[in-house]
Design an enzyme around this catalytic site. Structure first.
Site, PDB file in Angstrom:
ATOM      1  N   CYS A 130     -26.291   2.551 -13.045  1.00  0.00           N
ATOM      2  CA  CYS A 130     -25.408   3.720 -12.982  1.00  0.00           C
ATOM      3  C   CYS A 130     -26.230   4.857 -13.094  1.00  0.00           C
ATOM      4  CB  CYS A 130     -24.382   3.406 -13.893  1.00  0.00           C
ATOM      5  SG  CYS A 130     -23.171   4.818 -13.930  1.00  0.00           S
ATOM      6  N   ASP A 137     -10.144   4.550  -2.323  1.00  0.00           N
ATOM      7  CA  ASP A 137      -8.892   5.209  -3.043  1.00  0.00           C
ATOM      8  C   ASP A 137      -9.594   6.166  -4.044  1.00  0.00           C
ATOM      9  OD1 ASP A 137      -9.748   3.380  -4.909  1.00  0.00           O
ATOM     10  OD2 ASP A 137      -7.645   2.692  -5.225  1.00  0.00           O
ATOM     11  N   CYS A 172     -17.995   1.613 -20.324  1.00  0.00           N
ATOM     12  CA  CYS A 172     -19.300   1.413 -19.672  1.00  0.00           C
ATOM     13  C   CYS A 172     -20.123   0.018 -20.272  1.00  0.00           C
ATOM     14  CB  CYS A 172     -20.325   2.654 -19.865  1.00  0.00           C
ATOM     15  SG  CYS A 172     -19.703   4.282 -19.370  1.00  0.00           S
ATOM     16  N   GLU A 226       0.746  -1.299   0.148  1.00  0.00           N
ATOM     17  CA  GLU A 226      -0.103  -0.079  -0.122  1.00  0.00           C
ATOM     18  C   GLU A 226       0.808   1.307  -0.053  1.00  0.00           C
ATOM     19  OE1 GLU A 226      -2.943   0.332  -0.715  1.00  0.00           O
ATOM     20  OE2 GLU A 226      -3.738  -1.823  -0.204  1.00  0.00           O
ATOM     21  N   CYS A 284     -13.949   1.670 -15.070  1.00  0.00           N
ATOM     22  CA  CYS A 284     -14.503   2.915 -14.908  1.00  0.00           C
ATOM     23  C   CYS A 284     -13.648   3.986 -14.728  1.00  0.00           C
ATOM     24  CB  CYS A 284     -15.634   2.958 -13.692  1.00  0.00           C
ATOM     25  SG  CYS A 284     -16.506   4.306 -13.292  1.00  0.00           S
ATOM     26  N   CYS A 334     -19.202  -2.812 -17.901  1.00  0.00           N
ATOM     27  CA  CYS A 334     -19.344  -2.285 -16.500  1.00  0.00           C
ATOM     28  C   CYS A 334     -20.568  -3.263 -15.885  1.00  0.00           C
ATOM     29  CB  CYS A 334     -19.545  -0.949 -16.213  1.00  0.00           C
ATOM     30  SG  CYS A 334     -19.606  -0.783 -14.309  1.00  0.00           S
ATOM     31  N   TYR A 359      -6.973   6.001   4.272  1.00  0.00           N
ATOM     32  CA  TYR A 359      -6.898   4.911   3.291  1.00  0.00           C
ATOM     33  C   TYR A 359      -6.143   3.737   3.473  1.00  0.00           C
ATOM     34  CZ  TYR A 359      -5.825   1.838  -0.651  1.00  0.00           C
ATOM     35  OH  TYR A 359      -5.727   0.739  -1.452  1.00  0.00           O
TER      36      TYR A 359
END
Length: 287
Positions: free
Chosen positions: A205, A135, A196, A34, A189, A199, A117
């Site tokens: 959405c 994030d 799209c 991370e 995305c 997705c 985060y």
């Protein structure tokens, strides 16, 4: 849940997602990954992560390293202050927590270099606890799918509240949901060219339902790297890493840099940040 099903089929095979990675490195491996992933692309992180953990597989191993060794190993990952923060966090984990990365979010937040985060990412992805993890990629998914906006606004505590409302109650499923939202933002995305049609959230959405309007972009723009102080600092650090453990005469560090004031500023800031050390007319990585 469509998002979770999509993730299980489409998620990238990344080292920190593998069971053998967690078996070998535990929460320490998650924490290191991370730190490295902050503002750095995945493909650049992977080889550095593997080399780092091969050298320092535990917090106590890193805590025993010198600052110069840490900065040199960080190499060209960028934002080298992260290396110093990770080193300090390793010392704190060793001294305060007997060498075990804490599970509690508040305890994680008290470690150097760890914010909302990273603390929640460690608690969720290493310890499988239920917390919202948000994030940049997650924020974009939330902005479009839930709020109907083309781009997210500036980071806010409201992001955590919204993600918390969407998390499944089941602890295991909540971890998958966190990871899936991040993966969706990273691979489908995306900021400039969202796919799209691929997705799993297409049917629900809010942004697509509204016709994918341009609702503006209030995010702060990152300054160009070319010609920046960051570029100058990176060039100085490369010279010091190549010379380590020896020192370099100050006059030989970027003598032809086009902006002398920027060169001096880069050197001074590296010394102030603890990433370099000056001794008279010589400069080196910190000893």
């Amino acid at each position: 849940m469509p998002l979770a099903r999509w993730y299980r089929d489409a998620a990238r095979d990344l080292p920190w997602r593998r069971s053998e990675f967690h078996d070998e490195f535990g929460a320490w491996g998650t924490l290191v990954s991370e730190f490295m992933l902050q503002q750095t692309p995945v493909n650049r992180v992977i080889p550095h992560l593997e080399a780092w953990l091969a050298r320092w597989p535990t917090p106590s191993a890193l805590a025993a390293a010198t600052t110069a060794e840490v900065v040199q190993q960080w190499a060209n990952l960028g934002y080298p202050r992260r290396a110093l923060w990770l080193h300090r966090a390793a010392v704190e984990i060793t001294e305060r927590h007997d060498g075990v990365v804490p599970r509690d979010v508040e305890a994680l937040l008290r470690l150097s270099g760890i914010g909302d985060y990273t603390a929640r990412a460690v608690a969720v992805f290493a310890y499988a606890d239920r917390h919202p993890v948000v994030d940049t990629n997650t924020r974009r998914v939330l902005a479009r799918a839930v709020l109907g906006q083309a781009q997210p606004g500036p980071p806010s505590r409201r992001d955590l509240v919204l993600m918390e409302e969407l998390l499944p109650e089941d602890v295991g499923e909540s971890a998958v949901f966190n990871a899936a939202a991040m993966e969706l933002g990273a691979t489908v995305c995306t900021s400039r060219s969202p796919r799209c049609e691929a997705c799993p959230l297409l049917g629900g959405c809010a942004w697509v339902a509204a016709g994918r309007p341009d609702t503006g972009d209030a995010r702060r723009r990152q300054a160009s790297f070319e010609g920046s102080d960051r570029q100058a600092r990176g060039a100085v650090l490369r010279i010091l890493r190549d010379a380590a453990p020896d020192s370099v005469p100050l006059e030989s560090v970027l003598p032809e840099w086009p902006d002398p004031l920027q060169r001096h500023r880069a050197i001074d800031s590296l010394i102030a940040d603890g990433l370099a050390e000056a001794d008279g007319e010589l400069i080196s990585l910190p000893r």
